[in-house]
Design a protein around this motif. Structure first.
Motif, PDB file in Angstrom:
ATOM      1  N   ILE A   1       0.832  -1.311  -0.053  1.00 33.98           N
ATOM      2  CA  ILE A   1       0.005   0.048  -0.102  1.00 33.98           C
ATOM      3  C   ILE A   1       0.864   1.306  -0.070  1.00 33.98           C
ATOM      4  N   TYR A   2       2.128   1.240   0.812  1.00 29.69           N
ATOM      5  CA  TYR A   2       3.010   2.498   0.904  1.00 29.69           C
ATOM      6  C   TYR A   2       3.479   2.799  -0.564  1.00 29.69           C
TER       7      TYR A   2
ATOM      8  N   LEU B   1       2.203   1.838  -3.380  1.00 28.70           N
ATOM      9  CA  LEU B   1       1.187   2.507  -4.412  1.00 28.70           C
ATOM     10  C   LEU B   1       1.185   3.988  -3.955  1.00 28.70           C
ATOM     11  N   TYR B   2       1.006   4.271  -2.937  1.00 32.61           N
ATOM     12  CA  TYR B   2       1.180   5.742  -2.451  1.00 32.61           C
ATOM     13  C   TYR B   2       2.367   6.580  -2.966  1.00 32.61           C
ATOM     14  N   LEU B   3       3.398   5.982  -2.816  1.00 32.24           N
ATOM     15  CA  LEU B   3       4.804   6.663  -3.479  1.00 32.24           C
ATOM     16  C   LEU B   3       4.453   6.756  -4.967  1.00 32.24           C
ATOM     17  N   SER B   4       4.101   5.556  -5.495  1.00 27.57           N
ATOM     18  CA  SER B   4       4.193   5.614  -6.968  1.00 27.57           C
ATOM     19  C   SER B   4       3.241   6.885  -7.599  1.00 27.57           C
ATOM     20  N   PHE B   5       1.935   6.835  -6.898  1.00 28.25           N
ATOM     21  CA  PHE B   5       1.262   8.088  -7.308  1.00 28.25           C
ATOM     22  C   PHE B   5       1.817   9.468  -7.079  1.00 28.25           C
ATOM     23  N   GLN B   6       2.552   9.357  -5.898  1.00 30.05           N
ATOM     24  CA  GLN B   6       3.085  10.750  -5.391  1.00 30.05           C
ATOM     25  C   GLN B   6       4.264  11.129  -6.740  1.00 30.05           C
TER      26      GLN B   6
ATOM     27  N   THR C   1       2.242  11.757 -10.216  1.00 33.47           N
ATOM     28  CA  THR C   1       1.651  12.980 -10.150  1.00 33.47           C
ATOM     29  C   THR C   1       2.518  14.160 -10.090  1.00 33.47           C
TER      30      THR C   1
ATOM     31  N   LEU D   1       4.807   1.017  -8.517  1.00 30.21           N
ATOM     32  CA  LEU D   1       3.274   0.709  -8.683  1.00 30.21           C
ATOM     33  C   LEU D   1       3.339  -0.768  -8.984  1.00 30.21           C
TER      34      LEU D   1
ATOM     35  N   GLY E   1       4.351  -2.643  -5.697  1.00 31.33           N
ATOM     36  CA  GLY E   1       3.013  -2.634  -4.911  1.00 31.33           C
ATOM     37  C   GLY E   1       1.977  -3.559  -5.374  1.00 31.33           C
TER      38      GLY E   1
END
Length: 88
Positions: A15-16, A18-23, A26, A47, A50
């Motif tokens: 989950i972390y 995935l969060y880092l990949s979106f950060q 973006t 991504l 994750g």
């Protein structure tokens, strides 16, 4: 650390990631990051990792954490069954 808590830790790590990949992605799209190419490549790798960790957790959840036995116990059971078959 037992098998069940290790898998839960992998879920949290997934989950972390995935969060880092979106950060990262973006930030690259908005132009906030210095090197766009490195940010996008890192975001895609995070991504994928994750998603793999989360999918692995879900597969283990469906099978059940408790149903998995260590290999040593499985090998011992197979050896016992083979020995019983030979005696018959």
């Amino acid at each position: 650390m037992n098998h069940k808590s290790r898998k839960v830790l992998y879920l949290v790590a997934g989950i972390y990631l995935l969060y880092l990949s979106f950060q990262l992605i973006t930030g690259a799209v908005e132009g906030n990051n210095g090197n766009v190419v490195v940010s996008v490549i890192g975001g895609v790798l995070f991504l994928i990792l994750g998603i793999l960790l989360i999918v692995d957790y879900i597969r283990n959840l469906k099978r059940g954490f408790d149903s998995e036995e260590p290999e040593e116990e499985q090998n011992t059971e197979v050896a016992i069954e083979e020995k019983e078959e030979e005696e018959e």
